[in-house]
Motif scaffolding. Sequence first.
Motif, mmCIF file in Angstrom:
data_model
loop_
_atom_site.group_PDB
_atom_site.id
_atom_site.type_symbol
_atom_site.label_atom_id
_atom_site.label_comp_id
_atom_site.label_asym_id
_atom_site.label_seq_id
_atom_site.Cartn_x
_atom_site.Cartn_y
_atom_site.Cartn_z
ATOM 1 N N UNK B 401 0.848 -1.235 0.090
ATOM 2 C CA UNK B 401 -0.153 -0.066 -0.023
ATOM 3 C C UNK B 401 0.847 1.305 0.041
ATOM 4 N N UNK B 402 1.847 1.023 0.774
ATOM 5 C CA UNK B 402 2.913 2.398 0.728
ATOM 6 C C UNK B 402 3.571 2.540 -0.442
ATOM 7 N N UNK B 403 3.990 1.442 -1.117
ATOM 8 C CA UNK B 403 4.593 1.435 -2.486
ATOM 9 C C UNK B 403 3.871 2.085 -3.522
ATOM 10 N N UNK B 404 2.448 1.749 -3.294
ATOM 11 C CA UNK B 404 1.481 2.339 -4.089
ATOM 12 C C UNK B 404 1.433 3.697 -3.788
ATOM 13 N N UNK B 405 1.195 4.050 -2.640
ATOM 14 C CA UNK B 405 1.221 5.691 -2.239
ATOM 15 C C UNK B 405 2.285 6.307 -3.104
ATOM 16 N N UNK B 406 3.420 5.845 -2.774
ATOM 17 C CA UNK B 406 4.576 6.840 -3.128
ATOM 18 C C UNK B 406 4.865 6.786 -4.567
ATOM 19 N N UNK B 463 -4.246 -6.229 1.251
ATOM 20 C CA UNK B 463 -4.350 -7.586 1.488
ATOM 21 C C UNK B 463 -3.116 -8.421 2.088
ATOM 22 N N UNK B 464 -2.458 -7.369 2.540
ATOM 23 C CA UNK B 464 -1.311 -7.763 3.497
ATOM 24 C C UNK B 464 -0.024 -8.382 2.825
ATOM 25 N N UNK B 465 0.328 -7.965 1.450
ATOM 26 C CA UNK B 465 1.463 -8.410 1.281
ATOM 27 C C UNK B 465 2.694 -7.309 1.323
ATOM 28 N N UNK B 472 6.884 -14.046 -3.380
ATOM 29 C CA UNK B 472 5.711 -14.143 -2.427
ATOM 30 C C UNK B 472 5.060 -15.392 -2.881
ATOM 31 N N UNK B 473 4.434 -16.247 -1.716
ATOM 32 C CA UNK B 473 3.684 -17.464 -1.945
ATOM 33 C C UNK B 473 2.492 -17.477 -2.426
ATOM 34 N N UNK B 474 1.985 -18.520 -2.931
ATOM 35 C CA UNK B 474 0.607 -18.659 -3.189
ATOM 36 C C UNK B 474 -0.078 -19.089 -1.874
ATOM 37 N N UNK B 484 -4.153 -12.304 -4.592
ATOM 38 C CA UNK B 484 -2.962 -11.311 -4.592
ATOM 39 C C UNK B 484 -1.842 -11.804 -5.953
ATOM 40 N N UNK B 485 -2.119 -13.175 -6.498
ATOM 41 C CA UNK B 485 -1.282 -13.646 -7.333
ATOM 42 C C UNK B 485 -1.403 -12.850 -8.663
#
Lengths: 395, 657, 370
Positions: B401-406, B463-465, B472-474, B484-485
């Motif tokens: 979410x932070x990555x999206x924000x900045x 969603x918690x990634x 990342x895992x299934x 998320x995949x």
Amino acid sequence: MRRMLTVGVGLSTSLVLAGCATNAPQDTFQPKGPNAQMIDDLQKPVFAVAGIIGVIVTVAVLYAIYKFRDRGQPIPEQTHGKPALEITLTIIPALILTVVGVFTFRTVFDLAKTSDTEMIINVTGQQWWWEYDYPVQNEYGITQPIITSGQLVIPVGTKVMLRQTSRDVIHSYWIPALNGKRDAVPGRVHLNRIEADEPGIYAGQCTEFCGLSHANMRMEAVALSKADFAKWVAGQLKPYTPPAENTLAKEGEAVFVNQCARCHQVNGMKRADGTAIIAAPDESVVSGAAPNLSHLMSRNTFAGAMFDLLNTSCRKDVWDADSESFGAKYLQGVSEDCLNQSDLRGWLRNAPEMKPMYVNPELLSSTGGKYRGMPYLGLTESDIEKLVAYLLTLK
Amino acid sequence: MAIIERPPSTEVATPATPSSSLGALKRPVSTTGWKSWVFTVDHKKLGIMYSATALFFFIVGGLEAVLIRLQLAAPNGKVLNADLYNQMFTMHATTMVFLFVMPMAAGLANYFIPLQIGARDVAFPRINAFGFWAFLFGGIFINLSWFMGGAADGGWFMYAPNSGPVFSPSHGIDFWTLGLQITGIASLTGAVNLITTVLNMRAPGMKLMRMPIFTWMQLVVQFLLLFAVPVITVALFLLSFQRNFGATFFDVASGADPLLWQHLFWIFGHPEVYILILPSFGVISEVLPVFSRKPLFGYPFVVFSGAAIGFVGWGVWAHHMFASGLGPVSVAVFSVATMAIAVPTGVKVVNWTMTLWGGKLEFTVAMKFAIGLIVLFTIGGLSGVTHSVAPSDTQQTDTYYIVAHFHYVLFGGAIFGLFSGFYYWWPKVFGKLLNEKLGTWNFWLMVIGMNMTFGPMHILGLQGQPRRMYVWTEQRAGEGFFNLGFWNTFASIGSLILTVGVLLFLINIVITARNGKIAPLDPWNARSLEWMTSNPPKEHNFDSIPTVSHLDEFFHRKYQEDANGQMVQVKTAEQVLKELEDNADAHIHMPSPSYWPIIIALGLPVIAFGMIYSIPISIVGGVIVLFGVYGWAIEPSTAPDDDFDPPTTTKDVVHVG
Amino acid sequence: MFSTGSKYFFGITLFGALSFAVYMLLIDESAIGATALLGAVAATALLTTLVLSTRDGEAGEAGVAATEDTPTSSMWPLITAAGFVILLAGTITTTAVFLLGVVVLLASLFEWTVLGWSERASSDKAYNASLRKRLLHPIEFPVISAVGLGVIIVAFSRITLAISKDAGAIAFIVIGLAVLGAGVLFSLRPNLKRGIVIGISTVGALGIVSAGIAGAGAGVRDELAEARSEGHYTHQDCGAEKSKYFDKLPLEVVSSTASVIATVEIVNGKLTARAQGIPGDQESITIPRSNPSSVMFVNKDQEEHRLVANLGTKVISGDVKEDVVLCTQMIADGAEQVLILNIPKPSMAGKPYTLTVPGLAGQSIEVIVP
């Protein structure tokens, strides 16, 4: 252009809605305890307000684009603005934020409360796993310190205070369903309240970048009913029972003492002369500790919760259990039939291949030859066979 | 350069050689060829070199980003291993922040501030040249680590103690630390230079409140740099000494507190965010009025909100540390301060929208990027407000979410602003118009690509990634098709579209350079002083320094109110320019080129190499720097008149020395 | 641009650097020889710079500027002679004086050389003087100001070491204000007579330097002298210690202000412990294995006390074991100090770990390491 933008906005809105329906284990909008609930109660309205403002701004811009496009109208008046409008539009967001600020203030202090703590667990982070130790608390039957790793076990409806610290770098403890993140900083003790409403298993992940295997540093919190928790405590306090003579497991114990007991403690294990075997991980590991394996098979995970000890079907059985039957299923531990043989054997065969760790001798000059993680041990297949048989006895 | 007795009537100048300058090296005299670039002190050439270098690093950082997205396109990615992935995201951020957005903004500032305030160069031209070379060598130095045992792997935030020698044994972090010190020197010298220029060298009549908004925002940025860079310098020195000389500033067993680093880093790091975004705010505050044909709505509000951001930006650093365990009082205070800074930022968005309102909008590519910024930055700004709410932030921090924000703030904000500036100012700098049709494709592919890449990251994060995970895992991805995949794959596809979009820009540059349309004198019907000169500008910028009586001076020379209060054109741009030429100054003294800036800058990476490998190398570097400083000190900044052969007595001769 | 002279010096520099490298790599890294070679390299590099800078000996310029004017008066012969005297005096007194002589001699010869060169530059004396300034000011100003500042700093440090701590703070404020006042005066009255400005500055500088000399003569204050003679800045054994100046250093570690795992207090002769995050007093504290953990010791008793951590035994060799004991300094009523514990072995390894205070018999806090 307008049409494309509208389509874009519509499309992204529907995608967002679709995206929220996945039931991901670390969803931050599915609180399962009062602390996470408090956060959720605060963040939902804030997200809603932010969304509304976003839509208003976007619509205003789109409208302006449509309405005031160059249609040959004369050059507009060269006005420099309307201060009254400016000030109004400054005050409105300031007021909204003031309201949000008041609620934020309250929640911050509510989440920092320590006076109502009912149970203490020390949590220590290390590259790349978590250690949990339960100080003596007679009211829960914890008459001796309990030490475990991988899965945090708590009783439901109990206000648990995690006292977090770290042995090496900064880690962060995060079980989204129970509370927000709190960093585990070496040299400091940080408090983190958690409480679960219902029995079940809650996923989490280290969220402060902590080096090579940061992605593999996971955790799970297991909430048990108070009765089941008492059973779990009793299980953890059970004294060590050596495997029966002339079994594969007994041979495995010998392999363990030779190869593993240098770093991994099994409480109550004794040498032939009756002296206790005390692991000395500080001699070969930078952080000075390795997971205590005393009751390994009562946990469902190993290697920093990166791998399951249960095979896929048994794991599904435990994770999907309803809150009534969950406790009983969890307390069964890992039987031979349910053991995730491939990952455990792979791990014993060559751990660094399964999880990136700093165990390459060429890279150890800065640490004086000490490892960060579990090195390649060069075990033979028969050793592995024996070890697995032995580890299965550590219930 | 040197002396211009009369503005040249022809393009051919008669070069002259300085005869008796005192110094190890005679002054460089080339006016063409590579030497004229390497030894130049001309703010325009330096501006172009800054921007070109930054663009190169943008491509490097972009490739790193694509590799990251390829790795994360599928579960348990195999494109990169854990070690390489950690280096990749560290260097992606470092490159984009320190080697692309900052120097690109510095490039625009260098080129356009003197033009916008009616000056002939910056206050300290040689320091300006030194700043550029220090930035270039620093940037190269950081990236050399790829070939010398691996790049820095601690994240751009480089939290202690994970950045210590025990936890990061390669030399990557050493290269990173020392390289950033060198680029930090560049930023500091640039800041001092531009502040002095803006405060002292404005054209007569240009009061502060008549200054173009881009210059205003850049002035705020330079003050932020002036105070923020020393903080990171201190932090980097502590880290260097910890890594190279066994100091224990962050060593817990010696009684240190690792949070010291976080405070130092974010006291720098938060103002840094505004250093990155304010120049782009400046750019679109120029572009929107031009293509709306009306002045910036609420100019004083935009100026003061920029300055307010500059002040309040110092009081919010700990919102990066809400999960660090600061204690409830600090968290609550910083939470509220962070909400407060949203207000002046909101003021800007309102003013841009109101500038469009009632205008006569022309949708050039520059305008499209500017409007794109308003919408995308608003999304990023609002997600920023959601995590000013500290308890909520403890759920979202360190997730996607932070990555999206900045990325909405920095890509949708800063980079869209820069692209708007590229399309707007290209004809000014190179005399040719970038292809608008290709530019429109460029714009839409970037909008779509950027939303596809960073939009789903909101979902991933909520969603918690977590961030900074090489796989990342299934198992943690959830159920259903839209798990998320799916969103990870979706974002990776988006990043490829984004790449194509940026590629189109590069293609546009090539096409324009080959056979682009020659730009008319005033292609956009612009408003500010930089357009009141030829395309590209002459070496001395203005034949005569204009006297300023309005904000948007150029516009007001072209247009005046008629009897009905209607704005009508009274002069063409050519006529305005002709007036200036007719009143040309007789004696224009321009600063002379010099060898010394690049020589001193060359010594800096040598010193840094020595710090890592062997101290005697540092001594060699030190000798180079001392040699350069000495040469610089005995060389006058401008060659005196009698330093030329023949001496300047006749008129209509241009001396370029 | 490269004249014969510069090539010559450049060659020497390069050769010197090479021999330095060879010496470092093949012969010895630490010996005085390397230092000498490096010094030679630096010196010739400086000469190279100078020759390059002045373009001395360049073919086109040789002989152009020769002049028959009588040279101006110069102080450098006198200073050079003084340098010789100091150097000779150094040979019979101390090395420091000898080195001072060397420095004075080199500096004056350098200045003299440049002066001589500049006087031949042209027949215009004013031009020659400006040439000399342009060459030498970039060196002179930094060196003179560095030396001047160094003298002031050393003098000021002698003052603050000689007077008491409180007086030191006052002196710092007073001198700072005086400097500020002078600065304000100079900037408000830019037309102030040159003599007055020089007078004020000289009086100020001389005042500090002479006070510094007096301070150096008086020696450091008692507290410091005693602390030094008793070795208070090294960690003491955990035995009885009765000095009035105890070591305050561990007090100032950052972690003591940041976060402690537990606080141990003596109140009216009673030992209690409080652990971070756990309400109420504790009889035991639990700390993680192999983890540096700060324990704060607070003395609220009339007498001086210290906290002692008994951390089991460690094997010295074979069967020889030694108790592991760690302690704070003796601290007075109201004082506090941090003890950083790092225990690698769990409690079950042997006898229990405890925190005790000598003099308080029968009271202890157990440290549990799971």
